[in-house]
Design a protein around this motif. Structure first.
Motif, short mmCIF file in Angstrom:
data_model
loop_
_atom_site.label_atom_id
_atom_site.label_comp_id
_atom_site.label_asym_id
_atom_site.label_seq_id
_atom_site.Cartn_x
_atom_site.Cartn_y
_atom_site.Cartn_z
N GLY A 1 0.92 -1.40 0.11
CA GLY A 1 0.18 -0.15 0.06
C GLY A 1 0.96 1.24 -0.08
O GLY A 1 0.58 2.10 -0.73
N SER B 1 2.15 1.80 -3.39
CA SER B 1 1.44 2.30 -4.47
C SER B 1 0.93 3.68 -4.17
O SER B 1 0.68 4.53 -4.70
CB SER B 1 0.22 1.35 -4.25
OG SER B 1 -0.92 1.72 -4.97
N SER C 1 -6.95 -3.29 -7.96
CA SER C 1 -7.33 -2.35 -6.99
C SER C 1 -8.65 -1.55 -6.94
O SER C 1 -9.36 -1.66 -6.08
CB SER C 1 -6.09 -1.24 -6.82
OG SER C 1 -4.90 -1.82 -6.96
#
Length: 543
Positions: free
Chosen positions: A92, A95, A267
Motif C-alpha cells: 500500500g 502504491s 485495486s
C-alpha cells in the motif's frame, strides 16, 4: 514542405490514440470481465508510463501499439500461470507513493498548456526548469481560461455535497430527490460541460473574428481505425526496426506497464466490489484479452480507470454491459464528431486533467500510516521521490526493493520472547519463544540468542524452546539446531523443544542431532524437567 506535412499528419494521428483506446476494450471486458464497475480504457497513470517508455528514445506511435500487444500477452499469461501473487509485493505505501508522484508529474505536464507556451522535456525537474525559462512567453487568455476552468471544475465537484436539501423542509420528497439527482448529474458531467462551453465559445470567436485568442486542439483524424495486425516492423530515425529491435527499444516498459495496469485494475475492482472477493486470475485474463484485441485497432495500453469507475458505481451500473454503452458513444464520436474537436482549447483540456489528478495525491494516508507503523513511510517516501525525480518505473522498483529488504530483515531477525517459569514440581526453567518459522537467514541469530540466554542463566537452569509458532524449517535450520543441541550437551544444560510439530522433528532428525529432546504436552515437559531435577539433586548429593 513534406516534413511539415508529415508532422501535421503525425499530430493528427496522435490525437486519435486516446479515442482508439476507448472503445474496443469496453466491448471485450463486457464478455470476459468480472467487476461491473471497472471501465477498461486509457488511464492517466498508464498513459504517462507509456509516454515515458516512448520518450526514452523518442519512439514513434507504432511502438505504443506494440506495447499494447505485449502488455496484453503478459497479463494473459500471468493469468494462466496464476501469478497474481506478484502484485502482493507492491504494498500500500509503495502504491501511494507511486500514484501521488504520477499525479504530480501529470499535472506538471499540463502546466505548459495552461500558460499557453511550448516547452520540451519529460522529467519533472526539467519541465519546471523549462517553464521558468519561458515564463515570459505566457499567453494571458490561455492562462485566464485554464485557471477559470480549474476553479469551475473544483466548484462543480463539490456542488453535489451541498447540504441545503436538509433545510428545504417545505419541498416534497420527490422534489428533493429530483434536485439532488440534478446536482449529482451537474457535478458528474462537469468535464463534458466545460469542454462543450469552451468549444462553443472558441467556435463563435473563430466564426466572427477569424481566429481564437487561445490555442486549440486542432484537426483530429476522422473515422474509425482499421482493424489490422499490430506493427511488428517500423521505420524510425532512418532505420528499419524489426520485432526484436522494437522490444529492445521499449525496454523495461514491457514489464512495468502490464504490471501496473494489473495493479490499477485489481485495486479498482477491490474498491468497488463492496467486500466481495475478486477473482484476480479472471481479471488478468480479461485485461490481457482487452489489450491484445485493442492492439488491432491502434490502441495504447489500457487498464481500469478509477474516476470512470466512480461514475459507474454512483450511476448504479448493474453489470459489465455498461461498457457497451461507453464503446458505442466513442464510436459515434470517432465517426461523426471529430471535426468539432478542433475547437476545444488546450487550456480547458489541461484544466480538466489537473482538476482530476490533484485528488490522486494521497496526502490523507500519511496520518494513518504514521499511527499504525511509522516505518512504512520509508518505502512510501522513497517511491514518491524516486518516481518524481528519476523515473516512474525506477521509483516503483526501488519501493518494492525497500519492502523486500524489510521482509528479509524481519525474516533474518525474528522476535524471541524470553521469560522464566516454574514447573508443577517446583523446577525453575527459562522459556524462549520464537515468533515465526526457522529458515536459513535467521538460524545463526536464533542460535546466538538462545546460547547467550542459556549461558547467562547457568547450567542449573533448563532452557525450553516454545515451538508453537515454528511452522516450517529447512536444512540450514536443522544444521543450526544440531549445533545448538551439541553446545548445550557439552555444558550439561538441558535444552527442550516444546510443542514442536512432528514434521519439523523429522526435518531436525534428518541431520542426526545428538541430545535432541522434545515434549508435546505439559505433562511430558514436567517429566523432562523432573528428570533433570532428580539428576541434579543426585549430583549434588554425590558431592
Amino acid at each position: 514542405m513534406w516534413l511539415r506535412q508529415r508532422v501535421v499528419r503525425a499530430h493528427r494521428t496522435l490525437n486519435c490514440y486516446g479515442l482508439y483506446s476507448s472503445f474496443m476494450a469496453c466491448f471485450v471486458y463486457t464478455i470476459f470481465g468480472s467487476c461491473k464497475d471497472v471501465p477498461v480504457g486509457p488511464t492517466a497513470i498508464i498513459a504517462i508510463l507509456t509516454r515515458e517508455t516512448l520518450q526514452k528514445s523518442d519512439l514513434e506511435p507504432d511502438f505504443a501499439v506494440l506495447l499494447t500487444l505485449i502488455s496484453g500477452c503478459i497479463c494473459f499469461f500471468m493469468g494462466i500461470l496464476h501469478l497474481g501473487f506478484l502484485l502482493d509485493f507492491i504494498s500500500g505505501p509503495v502504491s501511494v507513493g507511486f500514484t501521488s508522484a504520477a499525479a504530480i508529474i501529470i499535472a506538471t505536464s499540463q502546466v505548459k498548456d495552461i500558460l499557453g507556451i511550448h516547452i520540451g522535456g519529460s522529467k519533472f525537474v526539467e519541465v519546471w526548469q523549462n517553464i521558468f525559462e519561458k515564463i515570459g512567453e505566457t499567453k494571458l487568455w490561455d492562462t485566464a481560461l485554464g485557471i477559470s476552468c480549474i476553479i469551475i471544475l473544483l466548484l462543480l465537484r463539490k456542488i453535489k455535497d451541498i447540504p441545503f436539501m436538509k433545510k428545504a423542509a417545505k419541498m416534497s420528497s420527490r422534489a428533493q430527490v429530483i434536485m439532488q439527482k440534478s446536482l449529482w448529474l451537474l457535478s458528474t458531467a462537469r468535464n463534458i460541460l466545460v469542454v462543450l462551453v469552451c468549444g462553443v465559445m472558441c467556435w463563435l470567436l473563430e466564426s466572427h473574428l477569424g481566429s481564437s485568442p487561445v490555442r486549440l486542439t486542432g484537426h483530429v483524424k476522422q473515422g474509425l481505425p482499421e482493424f489490422r495486425l499490430p506493427p511488428f516492423q517500423t521505420y524510425h530515425k532512418n532505420e528499419t526496426y524489426d520485432f526484436v529491435d522494437m522490444v529492445s527499444a521499449l525496454g523495461s516498459g514491457c514489464l512495468v506497464v502490464p504490471l501496473l495496469s494489473l495493479l490499477e485494475t485489481i485495486s479498482i475492482a477491490k474498491v468497488f466490489n463492496e467486500g466481495k472477493p475478486i477473482d484476480a486470475t479472471q481479471e488478468m485474463l480479461a485485461l490481457g484479452v482487452c489489450n491484445v484485441v485493442s492492439a488491432f485497432v491502434s490502441s495504447m495500453p489500457v487498464s481500469g480507470g478509477l474516476s470512470r469507475g466512480a461514475v459507474n458505481h454512483s450511476s448504479g451500473v448493474k453489470t459489465t454491459l455498461g461498457g457497451i454503452y461507453t464503446g458505442l458513444l466513442v464510436l459515434v464520436s470517432l465517426q461523426f464528431l471529430t471535426p468539432y474537436l478542433y475547437f476545444i482549447p488546450n487550456a480547458a483540456l489541461a484544466a480538466i486533467i489537473i482538476a482530476a489528478v490533484i485528488f490522486m495525491v494521497e496526502l490523507h494516508v500519511i496520518k494513518p500510516i504514521w499511527r499504525t507503523k511509522k516505518i512504512d513511510l520509508i518505502p512510501a517516501i522513497a517511491t514518491f521521490l524516486c518516481c518524481l525525480f528519476i523515473r516512474l518505473e525506477i521509483g516503483i522498483v526501488i519501493g518494492i526493493g525497500i519492502n523486500v529488504l524489510f521482509l528479509l530483515y524481519a525474516s533474518a531477525r525474528p522476535s524471541l520472547r524470553v521469560h522464566k517459569d516454574t514447573s508443577i514440581n517446583g523446577c525453575e526453567y527459562l522459556v524462549i519463544t520464537p515468533d515465526r518459522s526457522l529458515v536459513f537467514p535467521s538460524v545463526e541469530y536464533v542460535r546466538a540468542v538462545i546460547s547467550k540466554q542459556g549461558t547467562k542463566q547457568g547450567t542449573a537452569v533448563p532452557v525450553v524452546i516454545d515451538s508453537t509458532h515454528i511452522q516450517a524449517a529447512d536444512f540450514t535450520a536443522a544444521k543450526g539446531i544440531k549445533s545448538l543441541t551439541e553446545d548445550f550437551s557439552k555444558r550439561g544444560q538441558p535444552l527442550i523443544f516444546h510443542n514442536l510439530k512432528p514434521s519439523i522433528i523429522e526435518i531436525f532428525k534428518g541431520v542426526k542431532p545428538s541430545g535432541l529432546r522434545c515434549s508435546s504436552s505439559e505433562l511430558e515437559l514436567n517429566d523432562c524437567l523432573k528428570e533433570f531435577s532428580n539428576i541434579s539433586s543426585a549430583s549434588m548429593n554425590r558431592y
